[in-house]
Write a protein that holds these residues in place. Sequence first.
Motif, PDB file in Angstrom:
ATOM      1  N   THR A  56      27.915  78.376  28.918  1.00 33.57           N
ATOM      2  CA  THR A  56      27.053  78.609  30.084  1.00 33.57           C
ATOM      3  C   THR A  56      25.756  77.819  30.050  1.00 33.57           C
ATOM      4  N   LEU A  57      25.333  77.417  28.872  1.00 36.18           N
ATOM      5  CA  LEU A  57      24.079  76.675  28.770  1.00 36.18           C
ATOM      6  C   LEU A  57      24.310  75.215  28.429  1.00 36.18           C
ATOM      7  N   GLU A  58      25.332  74.619  29.025  1.00 34.69           N
ATOM      8  CA  GLU A  58      25.543  73.189  28.808  1.00 34.69           C
ATOM      9  C   GLU A  58      24.310  72.445  29.270  1.00 34.69           C
ATOM     10  N   GLN A  59      24.074  71.317  28.634  1.00 35.98           N
ATOM     11  CA  GLN A  59      22.914  70.513  29.012  1.00 35.98           C
ATOM     12  C   GLN A  59      23.065  70.056  30.461  1.00 35.98           C
ATOM     13  N   PRO A  60      22.025  70.270  31.275  1.00 31.31           N
ATOM     14  CA  PRO A  60      22.087  69.819  32.667  1.00 31.31           C
ATOM     15  C   PRO A  60      22.396  68.331  32.746  1.00 31.31           C
ATOM     16  N   LYS A  61      23.209  67.928  33.719  1.00 31.84           N
ATOM     17  CA  LYS A  61      23.639  66.536  33.842  1.00 31.84           C
ATOM     18  C   LYS A  61      22.465  65.576  33.938  1.00 31.84           C
ATOM     19  N   GLU A  62      21.390  65.990  34.614  1.00 26.44           N
ATOM     20  CA  GLU A  62      20.251  65.085  34.768  1.00 26.44           C
ATOM     21  C   GLU A  62      19.464  64.910  33.484  1.00 26.44           C
ATOM     22  N   LEU A  63      19.761  65.713  32.451  1.00 25.89           N
ATOM     23  CA  LEU A  63      19.055  65.585  31.180  1.00 25.89           C
ATOM     24  C   LEU A  63      19.870  64.866  30.119  1.00 25.89           C
ATOM     25  N   ASN A  64      21.048  64.379  30.456  1.00 28.83           N
ATOM     26  CA  ASN A  64      21.873  63.708  29.455  1.00 28.83           C
ATOM     27  C   ASN A  64      21.095  62.585  28.796  1.00 28.83           C
ATOM     28  N   ASP A  65      21.065  62.584  27.485  1.00 27.62           N
ATOM     29  CA  ASP A  65      20.371  61.552  26.725  1.00 27.62           C
ATOM     30  C   ASP A  65      21.403  60.827  25.883  1.00 27.62           C
ATOM     31  N   ASP A  66      21.759  59.634  26.307  1.00 26.45           N
ATOM     32  CA  ASP A  66      22.766  58.864  25.589  1.00 26.45           C
ATOM     33  C   ASP A  66      22.194  58.198  24.346  1.00 26.45           C
ATOM     34  N   ASN A  67      20.882  58.270  24.162  1.00 23.83           N
ATOM     35  CA  ASN A  67      20.252  57.579  23.051  1.00 23.83           C
ATOM     36  C   ASN A  67      20.249  58.387  21.762  1.00 23.83           C
ATOM     37  N   PHE A  68      20.311  59.710  21.844  1.00 20.58           N
ATOM     38  CA  PHE A  68      20.226  60.535  20.647  1.00 20.58           C
ATOM     39  C   PHE A  68      21.630  60.952  20.236  1.00 20.58           C
ATOM     40  N   PRO A  69      21.974  60.805  18.960  1.00 19.70           N
ATOM     41  CA  PRO A  69      23.330  61.155  18.515  1.00 19.70           C
ATOM     42  C   PRO A  69      23.639  62.643  18.715  1.00 19.70           C
ATOM     43  N   ILE A  70      24.839  62.932  19.169  1.00 23.23           N
ATOM     44  CA  ILE A  70      25.270  64.301  19.430  1.00 23.23           C
ATOM     45  C   ILE A  70      25.852  64.896  18.152  1.00 23.23           C
ATOM     46  N   PHE A  71      25.497  66.148  17.897  1.00 27.11           N
ATOM     47  CA  PHE A  71      25.955  66.848  16.699  1.00 27.11           C
ATOM     48  C   PHE A  71      27.431  67.214  16.825  1.00 27.11           C
ATOM     49  N   VAL A  72      28.092  67.296  15.702  1.00 24.04           N
ATOM     50  CA  VAL A  72      29.504  67.662  15.645  1.00 24.04           C
ATOM     51  C   VAL A  72      29.683  69.101  16.115  1.00 24.04           C
ATOM     52  N   ASP A  73      30.732  69.390  16.869  1.00 27.12           N
ATOM     53  CA  ASP A  73      31.015  70.757  17.309  1.00 27.12           C
ATOM     54  C   ASP A  73      31.557  71.541  16.113  1.00 27.12           C
ATOM     55  N   ILE A  74      30.724  72.389  15.559  1.00 31.53           N
ATOM     56  CA  ILE A  74      31.119  73.122  14.344  1.00 31.53           C
ATOM     57  C   ILE A  74      31.783  74.457  14.666  1.00 31.53           C
ATOM     58  N   TYR A  75      31.779  74.849  15.934  1.00 34.34           N
ATOM     59  CA  TYR A  75      32.286  76.168  16.302  1.00 34.34           C
ATOM     60  C   TYR A  75      33.665  76.483  15.724  1.00 34.34           C
ATOM     61  N   PRO A  76      34.639  75.579  15.780  1.00 34.03           N
ATOM     62  CA  PRO A  76      35.963  75.923  15.224  1.00 34.03           C
ATOM     63  C   PRO A  76      35.966  76.163  13.719  1.00 34.03           C
ATOM     64  N   TYR A  77      34.909  75.769  13.023  1.00 29.72           N
ATOM     65  CA  TYR A  77      34.892  75.846  11.571  1.00 29.72           C
ATOM     66  C   TYR A  77      33.977  76.939  11.026  1.00 29.72           C
ATOM     67  N   VAL A  78      33.294  77.684  11.889  1.00 24.59           N
ATOM     68  CA  VAL A  78      32.294  78.630  11.389  1.00 24.59           C
ATOM     69  C   VAL A  78      32.893  79.794  10.623  1.00 24.59           C
ATOM     70  N   ASP A  89      35.291  79.452   8.519  1.00 27.33           N
ATOM     71  CA  ASP A  89      35.757  78.919   7.239  1.00 27.33           C
ATOM     72  C   ASP A  89      34.712  79.192   6.161  1.00 27.33           C
ATOM     73  N   LEU A  90      35.059  78.901   4.952  1.00 28.16           N
ATOM     74  CA  LEU A  90      34.172  79.092   3.810  1.00 28.16           C
ATOM     75  C   LEU A  90      32.863  78.316   3.974  1.00 28.16           C
ATOM     76  N   GLU A  91      32.937  77.125   4.606  1.00 28.19           N
ATOM     77  CA  GLU A  91      31.756  76.276   4.776  1.00 28.19           C
ATOM     78  C   GLU A  91      30.908  76.673   5.985  1.00 28.19           C
ATOM     79  N   GLY A  92      31.287  77.722   6.715  1.00 28.68           N
ATOM     80  CA  GLY A  92      30.594  78.120   7.936  1.00 28.68           C
ATOM     81  C   GLY A  92      29.089  78.246   7.806  1.00 28.68           C
ATOM     82  N   PRO A  93      28.603  79.036   6.827  1.00 26.42           N
ATOM     83  CA  PRO A  93      27.141  79.174   6.695  1.00 26.42           C
ATOM     84  C   PRO A  93      26.429  77.841   6.438  1.00 26.42           C
ATOM     85  N   LEU A  94      27.060  76.967   5.653  1.00 29.53           N
ATOM     86  CA  LEU A  94      26.470  75.652   5.395  1.00 29.53           C
ATOM     87  C   LEU A  94      26.406  74.837   6.683  1.00 29.53           C
ATOM     88  N   LEU A  95      27.470  74.866   7.476  1.00 29.37           N
ATOM     89  CA  LEU A  95      27.492  74.132   8.742  1.00 29.37           C
ATOM     90  C   LEU A  95      26.421  74.648   9.705  1.00 29.37           C
TER      91      LEU A  95
END
Length: 186
Positions: A105-127, A129-135
């Motif tokens: 529901t809180l996706e970044q508004p289209k007018e705020l898309n910043d193609d210059n800053f690297p996007i973080f990996v989607d960690i949701y599927p891995y939270v 897992d054992l590495e969840g807290p570290l992620l």
Amino acid sequence: MYFFTEKELRMMYKKKAFNQFVLEKNQKLTPEARQFLLDRKIEVTTCKYKKTQEKTIQKEMQSTEWMGYTEMVSSEILEAYFLSETIKHRVSKRILLLESLMRDTLEQPKELNDDNFPIFVDIYPYVTDLEGPLLVKLQKVYGLLCLMTHQFPEFNHGFRKVTMELIGIVETIVGGIDDKRDDVTL
């Protein structure tokens, strides 16, 4: 129509030196005034151009801020999930769904898309897992980097470098790649 003369510019420059001169809609420069500015390498812009430039900068700052805040909120929700799992509370699944709902529901508004800053990996599927807290911790670091990029734009290049390395670490964790680099130093 008003024309700035070299004499006026010299007096203005003598009172307070400047490196940019903005012309309003009904203003022009005499040839001597233009040469005065050129000799001192003072940038001449129109009011319209300056406003466009300011809007672009403001949009980039809002985009980075938005990423930072959403990553921080997401991390906090996921840490709450881990705490609820630790005490085996019955709301832990609802907390995990809350994070998913927040992302959707809180996706970044289209007018705020910043193609210059690297996007973080989607960690949701891995939270879960054992590495969840570290992620989640690494996601929080990413959120802080987004906010710091906004607050200290003069270090943008350094933040980008750190962020790229952070994303590489997370990709190694979620990809299950065994990181055996010899060049890792602390």
